[in-house]
Every structure is written in C-alpha cells, then in structure tokens.
Design a protein around this motif. Structure first.
Motif, mmCIF file in Angstrom:
data_model
loop_
_atom_site.group_PDB
_atom_site.id
_atom_site.type_symbol
_atom_site.label_atom_id
_atom_site.label_comp_id
_atom_site.label_asym_id
_atom_site.label_seq_id
_atom_site.Cartn_x
_atom_site.Cartn_y
_atom_site.Cartn_z
ATOM 1 N N UNK A 138 44.979 23.498 42.986
ATOM 2 C CA UNK A 138 43.908 22.848 42.229
ATOM 3 C C UNK A 138 44.018 23.188 40.748
ATOM 4 N N UNK A 139 44.124 22.160 39.910
ATOM 5 C CA UNK A 139 44.243 22.400 38.468
ATOM 6 C C UNK A 139 42.931 22.926 37.881
ATOM 7 N N UNK A 140 41.800 22.446 38.403
ATOM 8 C CA UNK A 140 40.507 22.941 37.916
ATOM 9 C C UNK A 140 40.349 24.432 38.214
ATOM 10 N N UNK A 141 40.669 24.819 39.453
ATOM 11 C CA UNK A 141 40.547 26.224 39.836
ATOM 12 C C UNK A 141 41.498 27.088 39.009
ATOM 13 N N UNK A 142 42.709 26.611 38.797
ATOM 14 C CA UNK A 142 43.683 27.382 38.024
ATOM 15 C C UNK A 142 43.267 27.487 36.570
ATOM 16 N N UNK A 143 42.754 26.408 35.997
ATOM 17 C CA UNK A 143 42.299 26.402 34.602
ATOM 18 C C UNK A 143 41.187 27.423 34.390
ATOM 19 N N UNK A 144 40.164 27.379 35.239
ATOM 20 C CA UNK A 144 39.019 28.279 35.074
ATOM 21 C C UNK A 144 39.369 29.707 35.414
ATOM 22 N N UNK A 145 40.271 29.920 36.375
ATOM 23 C CA UNK A 145 40.687 31.281 36.702
ATOM 24 C C UNK A 145 41.408 31.907 35.511
ATOM 25 N N UNK A 146 42.288 31.136 34.869
ATOM 26 C CA UNK A 146 42.976 31.655 33.687
ATOM 27 C C UNK A 146 41.968 31.999 32.596
ATOM 28 N N UNK A 147 41.032 31.105 32.347
ATOM 29 C CA UNK A 147 40.049 31.334 31.280
ATOM 30 C C UNK A 147 39.198 32.560 31.562
ATOM 31 N N UNK A 148 38.644 32.662 32.758
ATOM 32 C CA UNK A 148 37.732 33.765 33.070
ATOM 33 C C UNK A 148 38.456 35.109 33.066
ATOM 34 N N UNK A 149 39.667 35.154 33.625
ATOM 35 C CA UNK A 149 40.415 36.413 33.647
ATOM 36 C C UNK A 149 40.864 36.791 32.239
ATOM 37 N N UNK A 150 41.301 35.828 31.443
ATOM 38 C CA UNK A 150 41.707 36.108 30.063
ATOM 39 C C UNK A 150 40.540 36.638 29.244
ATOM 40 N N UNK A 151 39.379 36.009 29.387
ATOM 41 C CA UNK A 151 38.196 36.461 28.660
ATOM 42 C C UNK A 151 37.798 37.863 29.098
ATOM 43 N N UNK A 152 37.878 38.136 30.403
ATOM 44 C CA UNK A 152 37.540 39.458 30.922
ATOM 45 C C UNK A 152 38.487 40.522 30.375
ATOM 46 N N UNK A 153 39.782 40.240 30.387
ATOM 47 C CA UNK A 153 40.767 41.199 29.873
ATOM 48 C C UNK A 153 40.544 41.461 28.387
ATOM 49 N N UNK A 154 40.209 40.422 27.652
ATOM 50 C CA UNK A 154 39.943 40.608 26.221
ATOM 51 C C UNK A 154 38.712 41.472 26.001
ATOM 52 N N UNK A 155 37.623 41.132 26.673
ATOM 53 C CA UNK A 155 36.361 41.843 26.445
ATOM 54 C C UNK A 155 36.434 43.306 26.870
ATOM 55 N N UNK A 156 37.131 43.592 27.957
ATOM 56 C CA UNK A 156 37.127 44.947 28.510
ATOM 57 C C UNK A 156 38.269 45.827 28.015
ATOM 58 N N UNK A 157 39.375 45.226 27.581
ATOM 59 C CA UNK A 157 40.544 46.036 27.232
ATOM 60 C C UNK A 157 41.059 45.852 25.804
ATOM 61 N N UNK A 158 40.818 44.701 25.192
ATOM 62 C CA UNK A 158 41.378 44.463 23.860
ATOM 63 C C UNK A 158 40.323 44.530 22.759
ATOM 64 N N UNK A 159 39.137 44.091 23.039
ATOM 65 C CA UNK A 159 38.081 44.074 22.029
ATOM 66 C C UNK A 159 37.614 45.505 21.757
ATOM 67 N N UNK A 160 37.832 45.967 20.535
ATOM 68 C CA UNK A 160 37.515 47.353 20.177
ATOM 69 C C UNK A 160 36.929 47.403 18.765
#
Length: 240
Positions: free
Chosen positions: A90-112
């Motif tokens: 599913x392209x919708x599921x893959x699109x949103x999974x990439x977005x949500x995981x990328x945002x999570x990784x940024x907020x928790x590990x890169x944003x300082x």
C-alpha cells in the motif's frame, strides 16, 4: 470527428459508501499524502530549512521504492475493489509510515535545542511533548493505513508490508542523513553558492521548533513598549 472518451484523474478519486460515516472519514484520510506534500512544499519555501528538504527527498525516494515494489511483486488489489494498479504494498501506508517514523526519529534523536549558542533564550518543546507528538504522528499513520483496508483498497497484508517498507526506508534514510551531517556534507552543501542564493539554513535542529523569529519579535516588542512608556513619561513631565 468523434470526441475521445474522457478520463478520470484518479489522484483524489476515492470510492466510499455514502451511507457509512466511517467510510466517509476514510475517504478524507485518503487525501492525507497529498496534504503532506503541500505541507512539505510550503515549509520548504517558507522556512528554507535543509532538514525539511532532506526529509522530503527521502519521502520521494520512498515513493519511488513503492513504485518499484508494486511492479516487482505485481499483486492485485482486493477483488471487490474497482481501483486500478497493483496493491502490494500500500502506497498510502508506506507514505505515512515513512513520515511518522522520520518525524519521530527527528524529534527524539536529532532535535537538540541545547546545542544552539543561544539555547538559554530558547523555549524548546519538552521531551515528553515531543514523545506525545511522535505518538500522534504514528497514530495518524495507523488511521490512514486502516482506512485503506476499510475502503477495500488493500488487504491487511498489503497494508502491513507498506508500513514495514515505509518504516525501514525512514530508518535507512535517517542513518544516511546522519552520516551526511557528521561527515560535513550538509555543511558543505549549505556553503554552496546555490544554497546561499536560495537562503537555505539549518536551524531547526538546534532551535525551538516554533521559534520562527519569535525571539527577535519579542525583543522588538519590548523595545517598542519601552519607547512608548518613555514617550508617555516625557509627555507627563511636559504637562506639569
């Protein structure tokens, strides 16, 4: 001469049950990827942040990966679905999974924000709030993924594979961009003449997400208020 038959632009053409409110909601959820693309473009243009641009590049790479997977696997959509094209993953599921995981990784590990020279003047989002924001993004991705099953556009397996592909792509792209940052390639690119012409910057990693010039505005507001108070005081003295 006979007119050629008209075609339908399927970008926003969603089938749903008009008598089912959940189906109606799912139809709107199908538009989330398009809304996110508009958000990406708006934020890149308005903020000129290289982090957002990198995330968008990864998002488009994830879309290309989905295109390749669909044409390699060649699995059809559910039989009761009238849509076109392959359904795995599913392209919708893959699109949103990439977005949500990328945002999570940024907020928790890169944003300082504490790494900024002006961190004492920042008011960064607390870590707990960033965790809640990440959970909200993951929840939204799950809602979009579930809507694809509810509307019979995809089977549960196609949606799960899409979520897995999006999450794996997000983690892989985060590792790549982390290497580009640590190796100095991002700094090198920002020093490029074209990047400087476009006024690209890299502040969101070390500054408050909602700042957007707020500290400068507060400084100007305080100066203006002080100046106004001084003028009023001088006026009162003159009247005396």
């Amino acid at each position: 001469m006979e007119q050629p038959p008209l075609a339908s632009l399927s970008l926003t053409h969603v089938h749903y049950n008009p008598y089912d409110r959940v189906s109606y909601l799912c139809a709107w959820l199908a538009l989330v990827p398009q809304a996110l693309c508009i958000t990406y473009a708006t934020l890149i243009w308005s903020t000129r942040e290289v982090e957002i641009l990198l995330m968008f590049v990864g998002q488009m790479g994830c879309e290309a990966f989905n295109w390749l997977l669909k044409r390699y696997i060649k699995e059809e959509r559910p039989r009761q679905m009238n849509g076109k094209g392959y359904g795995m993953p599913s392209s919708h599921a893959q699109f949103l999974a990439f977005f949500s995981v990328s945002l999570t990784l940024f907020l928790l590990f890169r944003h300082n924000p504490s790494s900024s020279p002006d961190h004492l003047h920042n008011h960064p989002i607390p870590f707990l709030h960033r965790v809640l924001l990440s959970l909200g993004a993951v929840g939204a991705a799950a809602a979009v993924a579930g809507s694809r099953i509810y509307l019979n556009y995809h089977t549960p397996r196609q949606v799960l594979v899409g979520c897995a592909a999006g999450a794996i792509t997000a983690v892989a792209w985060f590792i790549v961009t982390e290497y580009l940052r640590r190796a100095g390639w991002v700094s090198w690119a920002l020093d490029n003449e074209w990047a400087r012409w476009a006024r690209m910057r890299d502040l969101v990693v070390s500054e408050d997400l909602a700042d957007a010039g707020w500290a400068r505005w507060e400084g100007r507001r305080i100066k203006r208020s002080a100046a106004g108070s001084g003028e009023m005081a001088n006026g009162n003295r003159k009247t005396r």
